[in-house]
Design a protein around this motif. Structure first.
Motif, PDB file in Angstrom:
ATOM      1  N   GLY A 131       0.814  -1.209   0.000  1.00  0.00           N
ATOM      2  CA  GLY A 131       0.000   0.000   0.000  1.00  0.00           C
ATOM      3  C   GLY A 131       0.848   1.259   0.000  1.00  0.00           C
ATOM      4  N   ILE A 132       0.308   2.322  -0.620  1.00  0.00           N
ATOM      5  CA  ILE A 132       1.007   3.602  -0.727  1.00  0.00           C
ATOM      6  C   ILE A 132       0.012   4.734  -0.485  1.00  0.00           C
ATOM      7  N   TRP A 133       0.386   5.677   0.356  1.00  0.00           N
ATOM      8  CA  TRP A 133      -0.330   6.958   0.397  1.00  0.00           C
ATOM      9  C   TRP A 133       0.625   8.006  -0.137  1.00  0.00           C
ATOM     10  N   LEU A 134       0.176   8.714  -1.167  1.00  0.00           N
ATOM     11  CA  LEU A 134       0.997   9.697  -1.851  1.00  0.00           C
ATOM     12  C   LEU A 134       0.379  11.072  -1.619  1.00  0.00           C
ATOM     13  N   SER A 135       1.117  11.941  -0.986  1.00  0.00           N
ATOM     14  CA  SER A 135       0.569  13.265  -0.671  1.00  0.00           C
ATOM     15  C   SER A 135       0.413  14.113  -1.927  1.00  0.00           C
ATOM     16  N   PRO A 136      -0.356  15.186  -1.823  1.00  0.00           N
ATOM     17  CA  PRO A 136      -0.325  16.179  -2.900  1.00  0.00           C
ATOM     18  C   PRO A 136       1.074  16.796  -2.986  1.00  0.00           C
ATOM     19  N   LEU A 137       1.332  17.530  -4.051  1.00  0.00           N
ATOM     20  CA  LEU A 137       2.551  18.322  -4.128  1.00  0.00           C
ATOM     21  C   LEU A 137       2.338  19.572  -3.278  1.00  0.00           C
ATOM     22  N   TYR A 138       3.108  19.655  -2.197  1.00  0.00           N
ATOM     23  CA  TYR A 138       2.955  20.776  -1.272  1.00  0.00           C
ATOM     24  C   TYR A 138       3.766  21.966  -1.758  1.00  0.00           C
TER      25      TYR A 138
ATOM     26  N   GLU B 214      -0.802  24.610   7.779  1.00  0.00           N
ATOM     27  CA  GLU B 214      -1.289  23.445   8.534  1.00  0.00           C
ATOM     28  C   GLU B 214      -2.614  22.976   7.947  1.00  0.00           C
ATOM     29  N   SER B 215      -2.859  21.680   8.049  1.00  0.00           N
ATOM     30  CA  SER B 215      -4.104  21.093   7.561  1.00  0.00           C
ATOM     31  C   SER B 215      -5.100  20.945   8.702  1.00  0.00           C
ATOM     32  N   ARG B 216      -6.351  20.659   8.348  1.00  0.00           N
ATOM     33  CA  ARG B 216      -7.376  20.388   9.370  1.00  0.00           C
ATOM     34  C   ARG B 216      -7.001  19.185  10.222  1.00  0.00           C
ATOM     35  N   THR B 217      -6.188  18.295   9.661  1.00  0.00           N
ATOM     36  CA  THR B 217      -5.809  17.070  10.371  1.00  0.00           C
ATOM     37  C   THR B 217      -4.543  17.239  11.202  1.00  0.00           C
ATOM     38  N   ASN B 218      -3.978  18.441  11.221  1.00  0.00           N
ATOM     39  CA  ASN B 218      -2.766  18.719  11.998  1.00  0.00           C
ATOM     40  C   ASN B 218      -1.570  17.912  11.504  1.00  0.00           C
ATOM     41  N   PHE B 219      -1.596  17.577  10.213  1.00  0.00           N
ATOM     42  CA  PHE B 219      -0.591  16.679   9.650  1.00  0.00           C
ATOM     43  C   PHE B 219       0.812  17.285   9.724  1.00  0.00           C
ATOM     44  N   LYS B 220       0.938  18.554   9.429  1.00  0.00           N
ATOM     45  CA  LYS B 220       2.259  19.183   9.417  1.00  0.00           C
ATOM     46  C   LYS B 220       2.914  19.131  10.786  1.00  0.00           C
ATOM     47  N   CYS B 221       2.186  19.513  11.795  1.00  0.00           N
ATOM     48  CA  CYS B 221       2.718  19.497  13.165  1.00  0.00           C
ATOM     49  C   CYS B 221       3.063  18.083  13.600  1.00  0.00           C
ATOM     50  N   ASP B 222       2.189  17.132  13.258  1.00  0.00           N
ATOM     51  CA  ASP B 222       2.424  15.744  13.668  1.00  0.00           C
ATOM     52  C   ASP B 222       3.627  15.140  12.958  1.00  0.00           C
ATOM     53  N   LEU B 223       3.823  15.489  11.682  1.00  0.00           N
ATOM     54  CA  LEU B 223       4.988  14.985  10.956  1.00  0.00           C
ATOM     55  C   LEU B 223       6.271  15.552  11.552  1.00  0.00           C
ATOM     56  N   ILE B 224       6.273  16.827  11.868  1.00  0.00           N
ATOM     57  CA  ILE B 224       7.446  17.432  12.498  1.00  0.00           C
ATOM     58  C   ILE B 224       7.718  16.789  13.858  1.00  0.00           C
ATOM     59  N   SER B 225       6.655  16.540  14.627  1.00  0.00           N
ATOM     60  CA  SER B 225       6.809  15.901  15.939  1.00  0.00           C
ATOM     61  C   SER B 225       7.402  14.503  15.787  1.00  0.00           C
ATOM     62  N   TYR B 226       6.945  13.784  14.761  1.00  0.00           N
ATOM     63  CA  TYR B 226       7.490  12.436  14.529  1.00  0.00           C
ATOM     64  C   TYR B 226       8.986  12.518  14.198  1.00  0.00           C
TER      65      TYR B 226
ATOM     66  N   GLN C 275       8.793  25.067   5.711  1.00  0.00           N
ATOM     67  CA  GLN C 275       8.748  26.042   4.625  1.00  0.00           C
ATOM     68  C   GLN C 275       7.651  25.745   3.601  1.00  0.00           C
ATOM     69  N   HIS C 276       6.873  24.680   3.821  1.00  0.00           N
ATOM     70  CA  HIS C 276       5.892  24.277   2.821  1.00  0.00           C
ATOM     71  C   HIS C 276       4.465  24.278   3.368  1.00  0.00           C
ATOM     72  N   ASP C 277       3.535  24.379   2.446  1.00  0.00           N
ATOM     73  CA  ASP C 277       2.106  24.449   2.764  1.00  0.00           C
ATOM     74  C   ASP C 277       1.497  23.056   2.652  1.00  0.00           C
ATOM     75  N   LEU C 278       1.177  22.453   3.802  1.00  0.00           N
ATOM     76  CA  LEU C 278       0.622  21.097   3.840  1.00  0.00           C
ATOM     77  C   LEU C 278      -0.889  21.102   4.094  1.00  0.00           C
ATOM     78  N   SER C 279      -1.521  22.227   3.842  1.00  0.00           N
ATOM     79  CA  SER C 279      -2.920  22.399   4.238  1.00  0.00           C
ATOM     80  C   SER C 279      -3.893  21.511   3.469  1.00  0.00           C
ATOM     81  N   GLU C 280      -3.482  20.982   2.316  1.00  0.00           N
ATOM     82  CA  GLU C 280      -4.391  20.155   1.518  1.00  0.00           C
ATOM     83  C   GLU C 280      -4.469  18.709   2.010  1.00  0.00           C
ATOM     84  N   THR C 281      -3.717  18.363   3.034  1.00  0.00           N
ATOM     85  CA  THR C 281      -3.711  16.991   3.537  1.00  0.00           C
ATOM     86  C   THR C 281      -5.048  16.626   4.171  1.00  0.00           C
TER      87      THR C 281
END
Length: 603
Positions: free
Chosen positions: A289-296, A309-321, A339-345
């Motif tokens: 399986g693969i999840w492929l993000s949009p081009l940020y 940041e996205s509604r799912t808090n993906f950017k913050c969570d990825l940085i925390s990881y 430096q990137h916009d991950l809001s479409e996640t």
């Protein structure tokens, strides 16, 4: 010794009955490469004992003949790869036309000089003597199935893909991706990349990048130690653009099991979270399986740190990881992500990192992280106590003396959470279905018995938890044409009783083990996790569905509503019959031949 159960009798030699400690993750890597002995040569990358056994059996098949004990045939490496059997060789895009380029880049006298590129076709001695079933004979080159660019801009709002499989009909690879597709210039002009993984063949990995990107900075994050770490460094040494970063594994029997790509382009950033090791076998004839993000896109200069940041808090969570590694090298990637916009996640990140956690820290990782997300963001459903939990995986750890010790207590409690109900929910009646390949699933697969090398459930573990096998269901994926492509994908979900709806879906690197998901300590006040894992959670609310569930897509290739979820195996799951046994890698199977006419004797 032998062990009898309703799923068959197992017999192991005394040498197989000795277990070195309580191994909670049975994909535990070996501490050294398989050494060359005589005609036999092992994989050039560190790997598990199960995968070593599969490599050995591919190299020296044990042929079945008239029901007698199999005889070892000549090593397959001596034979020229066959061009017979359509669908078993790679398409033209995967041939070795750039082998000279690799050899030139590696240089003469390098650490891995003289190590040939892996062959991608089944050995001639197997295919010519044992014809494959008709359904495996005809296919088109997978690179003609569908242009990768079209996939990104087509009707796939989930951005969830399966990997291409060699040896199946072309239509069943529609909408699938190979690693070469993911790294293609069509997806972006690469500046640098990071590859997080468990099992890594550096030479093979470099070859998957287009020629124009092979000198770009590549960071490999791994969990190897001692001899296997030295071997990985030796393999990477000829590639001046490759850096290695060791993930700290301070708790015994933990692994760096996360499988993620960070791809930094001139045009932006992409995140890929998947289930495949970085070796040829995992991208050949397995279901992954693969999840492929949009081009940020890159944020404008001077943007706030919280921007993008996205509604799912993906950017913050990825940085925390990434920060959980405590690595200065990965701090560079944290800055790139900022430096990137991950809001479409539209998915939630769900990770595990090694450690012992108390208080609010307990809910950051593992199954308690899933519990928190489901409570906060999933909708309650009528009669939800009757909605079963379905887990599907490729390896199993030690889960305890009975189901109450972990599986049907803390783990099920997390997976059955739906909505923030203040009342105490009784989850003890929620059905649990576990999908894991049977011996016949493996025997009848495209790869035959060697496919079981990536399903490292051991006899030592299985004998201690016979109760678990009553939960097992067969691997079946007829609707996607992949019943014969053994799963290395891991998925978990909550299904309606009629299996036509799902409340949520998770694709992850995490197998069914305490090491991956975590286990309570100190009367539930502490969570202990051994391994690094990573996955993404799909919730209906993030895709505009107010009903609280996805409809299950009945036909993977039909024009059903775009928000029907493509579950990668058949529902309802088919329970093991009394004659079925779960695949166990370290015992022999000599009574029936596989699709190549061979037996399985791992040692």
């Amino acid at each position: 010794m032998s062990q009898e159960s309703e799923h068959g009798k197992w017999t192991v030699s005394s040498s197989d009955d000795e277990s070195a400690g309580e191994q909670t993750n049975s994909e535990m890597p070996s501490t050294s490469l398989l050494q060359q002995t005589g005609q036999e040569k092992g994989p050039r990358y560190p790997c598990s004992e199960a995968r070593k056994a599969a490599h050995k059996r591919k190299a020296s098949p044990l042929e079945h003949s008239d029901g007698s004990f199999p005889q070892e045939v000549a090593p397959a490496q001596k034979q020229k790869p066959s061009q017979e059997g359509l669908g078993w060789c790679l398409s033209s895009s995967d041939d070795d036309d750039d082998e000279d380029d690799l050899k030139e880049r590696r240089g003469k006298g390098g650490a891995a000089a003289g190590v040939g590129l892996e062959e991608h076709c089944a050995p001639k001695g197997i295919l010519s003597n044992h014809k494959l079933p008709p359904s495996h004979e005809t296919t088109e080159p997978s690179d003609r199935v569908q242009d990768a660019w079209d996939l990104l801009n087509g009707r796939n709002p989930f951005r969830f893909f399966l990997t291409k499989v060699k040896g199946i009909k072309a239509k069943y690879n529609s909408g699938s991706l190979h690693i070469k597709d993911i790294l293609s210039p069509l997806f972006g002009t690469l500046v640098s990349s990071a590859q997080f993984n468990y099992c890594i063949d550096v030479e093979w990995l470099v070859k998957q990048y287009p020629k124009e990107f092979r000198d770009k900075p590549l960071l490999i994050i791994h969990g190897e130690k001692r001899e296997s770490k030295a071997a990985l460094h030796e393999e990477a040494h000829p590639y001046k653009n490759v850096r290695l970063c060791q993930a700290k594994l301070d708790i015994a029997f933990g692994t760096h099991h996360t499988k993620m790509m960070l791809l930094h382009y001139e045009e932006g950033l992409r995140v890929v979270i998947h289930t495949s090791n970085l070796i040829d076998d995992d991208w050949y004839q397995k279901t992954q399986g693969i999840w492929l993000s949009p081009l940020y896109p890159k944020l404008s200069l001077g943007a706030a740190e919280s921007a993008g940041e996205s509604r799912t808090n993906f950017k913050c969570d990825l940085i925390s990881y990434l920060r959980s590694y405590s690595s200065p090298t990965l701090s560079e990637w944290v800055e790139i992500i900022k430096q990137h916009d991950l809001s479409e996640t539209r998915v939630y990140l769900l990770g595990s990192t090694p450690g012992r956690y108390q208080g609010s820290e307990k809910e950051k990782w593992g199954h308690l992280r899933l519990r928190k997300l489901l409570k906060e963001h999933a909708a309650q459903l009528p009669d939800q106590h009757s909605w079963p939990v379905i887990g599907q995986f490729s390896s199993i750890g030690s889960l305890g003396a009975d189901q109450s010790k972990w599986l049907c207590s803390e783990f099920r409690d997390s997976l059955t959470s739906l909505g923030n109900n203040t009342k105490t929910l009784t989850n003890h009646d929620v059905p649990v279905h576990l999908v894991y390949p049977s011996v016949d699933n493996v025997r009848q697969s495209l790869e035959g018995y060697p496919a079981g090398g990536s399903l490292p459930y051991s006899i030592q573990t299985a004998q201690k938890q016979l109760w678990l096998h009553s939960y097992f269901h067969k691997w079946s994926a007829e609707t996607s044409g992949r019943s014969h492509a053994m799963p290395h994908i891991k998925t978990y979900m909550r299904s309606s009783p009629d299996f036509q709806k799902i409340a949520w879906f998770l694709v992850t690197s995490a197998n069914l083990s305490k090491a991956a998901w975590g286990v309570f300590e100190k009367n539930g006040t502490q969570m202990m996790i051994r391994s690094y894992e990573l996955g993404v959670l799909f919730l209906p609310s993030e895709f505009g569905l107010d009903a609280g569930y996805f409809q299950v897509k009945e036909n993977m290739f039909s024009d059903e509503p775009v928000l029907s979820f493509p579950v990668p195996y058949d529902l309802p799951p088919e329970k093991y019959e009394s004659k079925d046994r779960p695949w166990i890698w370290n015992i022999p199977y000599t009574k029936a031949p596989d699709t190549h006419g061979n037996m399985w004797v791992p040692k």
